[in-house]
Design an enzyme around this catalytic site. Structure first.
Site, mmCIF file in Angstrom:
data_model
loop_
_atom_site.group_PDB
_atom_site.id
_atom_site.type_symbol
_atom_site.label_atom_id
_atom_site.label_comp_id
_atom_site.label_asym_id
_atom_site.label_seq_id
_atom_site.Cartn_x
_atom_site.Cartn_y
_atom_site.Cartn_z
ATOM 1 N N CYS A 75 92.342 -2.908 -69.615
ATOM 2 C CA CYS A 75 92.101 -2.198 -70.668
ATOM 3 C C CYS A 75 92.048 -0.704 -70.164
ATOM 4 O O CYS A 75 91.052 0.018 -69.814
ATOM 5 C CB CYS A 75 91.595 -2.515 -72.075
ATOM 6 S SG CYS A 75 91.723 -1.187 -73.268
ATOM 7 N N GLY A 111 103.606 -9.549 -67.558
ATOM 8 C CA GLY A 111 104.336 -7.765 -67.231
ATOM 9 C C GLY A 111 105.565 -8.138 -67.080
ATOM 10 O O GLY A 111 106.178 -9.127 -66.641
ATOM 11 N N PRO A 150 96.493 -11.865 -74.641
ATOM 12 C CA PRO A 150 95.427 -11.162 -75.839
ATOM 13 C C PRO A 150 96.573 -9.499 -75.947
ATOM 14 O O PRO A 150 96.818 -8.559 -75.312
ATOM 15 C CB PRO A 150 94.197 -10.716 -75.285
ATOM 16 C CG PRO A 150 94.228 -10.829 -73.319
ATOM 17 C CD PRO A 150 95.966 -11.391 -73.232
ATOM 18 N N MET A 151 95.615 -9.250 -77.168
ATOM 19 C CA MET A 151 97.265 -8.701 -78.002
ATOM 20 C C MET A 151 96.193 -7.134 -78.524
ATOM 21 O O MET A 151 96.408 -8.571 -79.848
ATOM 22 C CB MET A 151 97.982 -7.682 -78.433
ATOM 23 C CG MET A 151 99.693 -8.004 -76.789
ATOM 24 S SD MET A 151 101.395 -8.517 -77.624
ATOM 25 C CE MET A 151 101.654 -9.902 -78.138
HETATM 26 C C1 LIG Z 1 100.279 -3.478 -78.103
HETATM 27 C C2 LIG Z 1 99.143 -4.104 -77.359
HETATM 28 C C3 LIG Z 1 97.779 -4.915 -77.581
HETATM 29 C C4 LIG Z 1 97.545 -4.963 -76.429
HETATM 30 N N1 LIG Z 1 95.694 -5.618 -75.751
HETATM 31 C C5 LIG Z 1 95.300 -5.948 -74.942
HETATM 32 C C6 LIG Z 1 94.117 -6.339 -75.140
HETATM 33 O O1 LIG Z 1 93.131 -6.694 -76.048
HETATM 34 N N2 LIG Z 1 93.865 -6.888 -73.554
HETATM 35 C C7 LIG Z 1 94.311 -7.335 -72.565
HETATM 36 O O2 LIG Z 1 93.564 -7.842 -71.682
HETATM 37 N N3 LIG Z 1 95.387 -6.370 -72.337
HETATM 38 C C8 LIG Z 1 96.162 -5.835 -73.307
HETATM 39 N N4 LIG Z 1 97.282 -5.923 -73.989
HETATM 40 C C9 LIG Z 1 98.363 -6.464 -72.411
HETATM 41 C C10 LIG Z 1 98.955 -7.379 -72.213
HETATM 42 O O3 LIG Z 1 97.938 -8.492 -72.801
HETATM 43 C C11 LIG Z 1 100.236 -7.496 -70.783
HETATM 44 O O4 LIG Z 1 99.248 -7.728 -70.289
HETATM 45 C C12 LIG Z 1 100.854 -5.739 -71.293
HETATM 46 O O5 LIG Z 1 101.584 -6.340 -72.210
HETATM 47 C C13 LIG Z 1 101.650 -6.214 -70.261
HETATM 48 O O6 LIG Z 1 102.972 -7.151 -70.653
HETATM 49 P P1 LIG Z 1 104.222 -7.207 -71.306
HETATM 50 O O7 LIG Z 1 105.283 -6.360 -70.164
HETATM 51 O O8 LIG Z 1 105.521 -8.252 -71.120
HETATM 52 O O9 LIG Z 1 103.936 -6.955 -72.608
HETATM 53 C C14 LIG Z 1 97.934 -5.075 -74.963
HETATM 54 C C15 LIG Z 1 99.710 -4.862 -75.044
HETATM 55 C C16 LIG Z 1 100.114 -4.723 -76.323
HETATM 56 C C17 LIG Z 1 101.382 -3.627 -76.074
#
Ligand SMILES: Cc1cc2nc3c(=O)[nH]c(=O)nc-3n(C[C@H](O)[C@H](O)[C@H](O)COP(=O)(O)O)c2cc1C
Length: 333
Positions: free
Chosen positions: A112, A216, A26-27
């Site tokens: 979050c 992550g 989710p992002m």
């Molecule tokens: C722009 C952005 C928005 C995000 N929004 C959410 C969200 O709505 N809900 C959530 O559980 N995590 C959210 N995350 C966290 C990601 O789901 C993920 O756990 C985190 O980015 C770690 O992964 P990565 O290091 O591969 O980016 C968000 C991350 C980014 C970068």
């Protein structure tokens, strides 16, 4: 490198069959329907909505309601909810499940780190109050069970570095019927800084009997396979690693690293995504929505920052599409 098909194998969360082990994170601001369709076409096994406010649903905020819209091609799909109390989250889950199209899973956001969310007692604030976190999960499970929908939870490690709240909380969540857990092993106070500590993902996986999704720093085939090997996670969740690089999904599924496509193919992909976004939100909003992705897509392919900036300032999708077309043709010459 020898091809490794580990991530191409199916897995299950409760009764839901997920065709492979690469899950779209989710992002907020990014994983709209258009983006989910796009990444599904690139091969992800499960998609997730942006986090959806339980209060927004209850007070019938129109924008919040739009976050719940999805198309059949995005399935299997999880709706992610955030909220502070068992009552509010149960009511929000009821509302999600009373819509004509019911998601395959409901995910609860307990990660979050954004201040605006934390100060309402939702998101990672729940890690500071494990009893309330468990009560929230139990109330959502109770509602979702009536519709046969599994509930998952997405956790960070704790509020501050060094805390291992996720490891203590996970078995309690499993105990109230949560059927899958995503671990993003950074503390809430770290936001997205530093390296994800997947030894904590491993400790959570060790503590429960339900599938763990590891989130992550999944940005290469090697990093993904190493995380799965070292943690026992059932799946990896891709987030920033696929923003501007959806080809990572194919590589993860094949278990082989590959070069980024040439610029014309990158541009074709951006234009396809733009087309999906136009269908979803109209020309001007689509161009605005795509702004943040343009740099992620184009800078690694050698497009100058000044060119990206010009594209970012175009007023609508038609102008942006024409400029991208021109850029692609120049690159092919
Ligand atoms: C722009 C952005 C928005 C995000 N929004 C959410 C969200 O709505 N809900 C959530 O559980 N995590 C959210 N995350 C966290 C990601 O789901 C993920 O756990 C985190 O980015 C770690 O992964 P990565 O290091 O591969 O980016 C968000 C991350 C980014 C970068």
């Amino acid at each position: 490198m020898v091809a490794d098909g580990t991530l191409a194998r199916p897995f299950r969360v409760g009764c839901v069959d997920i065709p492979n082990r690469v899950v779209l994170a989710p992002m907020a601001g990014l994983t709209s329907g258009a983006y989910r369709q796009h990444l599904k076409a690139h091969g992800v096994g499960l998609t997730t909505t942006e986090m959806v406010s339980s209060y927004g649903l209850i007070y019938r905020n129109v924008r919040t309601d739009e976050y719940l819209d999805f198309t059949p091609e995005e399935r299997p799909l999880a709706v992610q909810l955030f909220g502070d109390t068992p009552e509010v989250m149960a009511r929000a889950a009821e509302m999600v499940l009373s819509r004509p199209a019911v998601p395959d899973l409901i995910d609860i956001n307990m990660g979050c780190p954004v201040r605006k969310v934390l100060k309402t007692g939702a998101g990672s604030a729940l890690l500071g109050d494990p009893d309330r976190a468990v009560a929230v999960a139990a109330s959502v499970v109770q509602v979702a069970a009536q519709a046969g929908i599994p509930v998952t939870v997405k956790l960070r490690t704790g509020l501050r570095p060094g805390e291992r709240t996720a490891v203590e909380l996970a078995p309690r969540l499993e105990g109230v019927g949560v059927l899958g857990i995503t671990v993003h092993p950074r503390a809430a106070s770290e936001h997205y800084r530093g390296k994800a500590d997947h030894s904590i993902t491993a400790a959570v996986a060790e503590a429960v009997h339900i599938p763990i999704m590891a989130s992550g720093d999944i940005s290469t085939v090697a990093s993904a396979l190493e995380v799965v090997r070292s943690t026992g996670a059932a799946a990896v969740m891709v987030a920033r690693g696929v923003a501007g690089n959806p080809w990572l999904v194919t590589q993860l599924l094949a278990g082989v690293e590959a070069d980024r496509p040439a610029l014309p193919a990158v541009i074709d992909d951006v234009r396809l995504l733009l087309g999906r976004a136009v269908k979803e939100r109209g020309s001007e909003r689509a161009a605005r929505w795509l702004r943040k992705l343009l740099g992620w897509y184009l800078r690694p392919s050698g497009v100058a920052a000044s060119v990206v900036e010009t594209l970012r300032n175009l007023p609508d999708a038609r102008a942006l599409d024409e400029a991208l077309d021109e850029l692609g043709r120049t690159a092919s010459e």
